[in-house]
Design an enzyme around this catalytic site. Structure first.
Site, short mmCIF file in Angstrom:
data_model
loop_
_atom_site.label_atom_id
_atom_site.label_comp_id
_atom_site.label_asym_id
_atom_site.label_seq_id
_atom_site.Cartn_x
_atom_site.Cartn_y
_atom_site.Cartn_z
CG ASN A 9 -7.76 25.31 2.03
OD1 ASN A 9 -8.25 25.02 3.13
ND2 ASN A 9 -8.45 25.28 0.90
CG ASP A 69 -4.57 38.12 -3.37
OD1 ASP A 69 -4.33 36.92 -3.34
OD2 ASP A 69 -4.34 38.82 -4.37
CG ASP A 151 9.49 34.43 3.86
OD1 ASP A 151 9.01 35.50 3.46
OD2 ASP A 151 8.93 33.70 4.69
P1 IMP Z 1 -1.05 34.99 -0.90
O1 IMP Z 1 -2.04 35.73 -1.68
O2 IMP Z 1 -0.89 35.52 0.48
O3 IMP Z 1 -1.29 33.50 -0.91
O4 IMP Z 1 0.36 35.21 -1.54
C1 IMP Z 1 0.61 34.92 -2.88
C2 IMP Z 1 2.07 34.62 -3.06
O5 IMP Z 1 2.85 35.74 -2.65
C3 IMP Z 1 2.58 33.44 -2.25
O6 IMP Z 1 2.39 32.23 -2.91
C4 IMP Z 1 4.06 33.78 -2.10
O7 IMP Z 1 4.75 33.40 -3.26
C5 IMP Z 1 4.03 35.29 -2.01
N1 IMP Z 1 4.00 35.69 -0.58
C6 IMP Z 1 2.95 36.21 0.11
N2 IMP Z 1 3.29 36.42 1.39
C7 IMP Z 1 4.57 36.03 1.51
C8 IMP Z 1 5.49 36.02 2.61
O8 IMP Z 1 5.19 36.37 3.77
N3 IMP Z 1 6.72 35.55 2.35
C9 IMP Z 1 7.10 35.14 1.12
N4 IMP Z 1 6.29 35.11 0.07
C10 IMP Z 1 5.03 35.58 0.25
#
Ligand code: IMP
Length: 191
Positions: A9, A69, A151
């Site tokens: 989402n 993830d 980022d």
């Molecule tokens: P997710 O599993 O991809 O939703 O990532 C979990 C968490 O990792 C996110 O809420 C961010 O805090 C961090 N994260 C993942 N990908 C990125 C990125 O491309 N830039 C910055 N933070 C990231």
């Protein structure tokens, strides 16, 4: 065009992925399939959590799908925040999460880190994983206003700016998610 559900989402991620595969696949989000459940991510690895999410869509919607993830792994912190990246400080407030990370590294000169993404694909009864890694450095201060998450404090190797200083297009060329999704796309195209 072949349809795939992306079990997310997160609008940022959806836009990134949609831009990458728009010529080959029609991607549907959880909202598009009227799934408003917060799918449990209770595993302690990226592989485990991605797998839980894709398994949920397969079981409840019987659709070809993928889930990802991701997170940030900091060497000097033994891979933290890792699977806890989204709520490292105990809340989803990214200002607090970044503050906590920077404070833990306050006296640390070894600032190598990587973003890692694992994609779990459930396709016609098969299960495949794809991984993407981008290595870099945690900066001392925040720089840049773009992107999301960590980022503003992540500078990829070979670049003089953080992910938050890059255009979406530039980040999409080199990001962990782009690498994992590119592997997914290559697999789907060659199937
Ligand atoms: P997710 O599993 O991809 O939703 O990532 C979990 C968490 O990792 C996110 O809420 C961010 O805090 C961090 N994260 C993942 N990908 C990125 C990125 O491309 N830039 C910055 N933070 C990231």
């Amino acid at each position: 065009m072949e349809q795939l559900v992306f079990a997310t989402n997160n609008k940022h991620k959806l836009e990134e992925v949609q831009a990458m595969v728009k010529d080959f696949f029609s991607i549907q989000s959880l909202a598009d399939i009227q799934c408003d459940v917060d799918i449990p991510e209770t595993a302690d690895t990226f592989e485990g959590n991605a797998s839980l999410k894709s398994q949920y869509i397969l079981e409840h919607y019987n659709r070809n799908c993928f889930a990802d993830d991701s997170g940030l792994e900091v060497e000097a912190l033994n891979g933290e925040p890792g699977v806890y990246s989204a709520r490292y400080s105990g809340s989803r407030d990214m200002e607090k999460n970044i503050d906590l990370l920077l404070s833990k590294l306050a006296t640390e000169t070894h600032r190598k880190a990587q973003f890692r993404t694992v994609v779990s694909l459930r396709l016609d009864g098969e299960h495949h994983f794809f991984e993407g890694i981008v290595s870099g450095t945690i900066t001392v201060d925040r720089t840049g206003a773009g992107g999301f998450g960590y980022d503003p404090i992540f500078r990829p190797d070979g670049y003089s700016k953080t992910f938050a200083e890059m255009s979406a297009n530039e980040k999409n060329q080199i990001s962990h998610r782009a690498i994992a999704i590119q592997k997914l796309v290559t697999f789907l195209k060659n199937r």
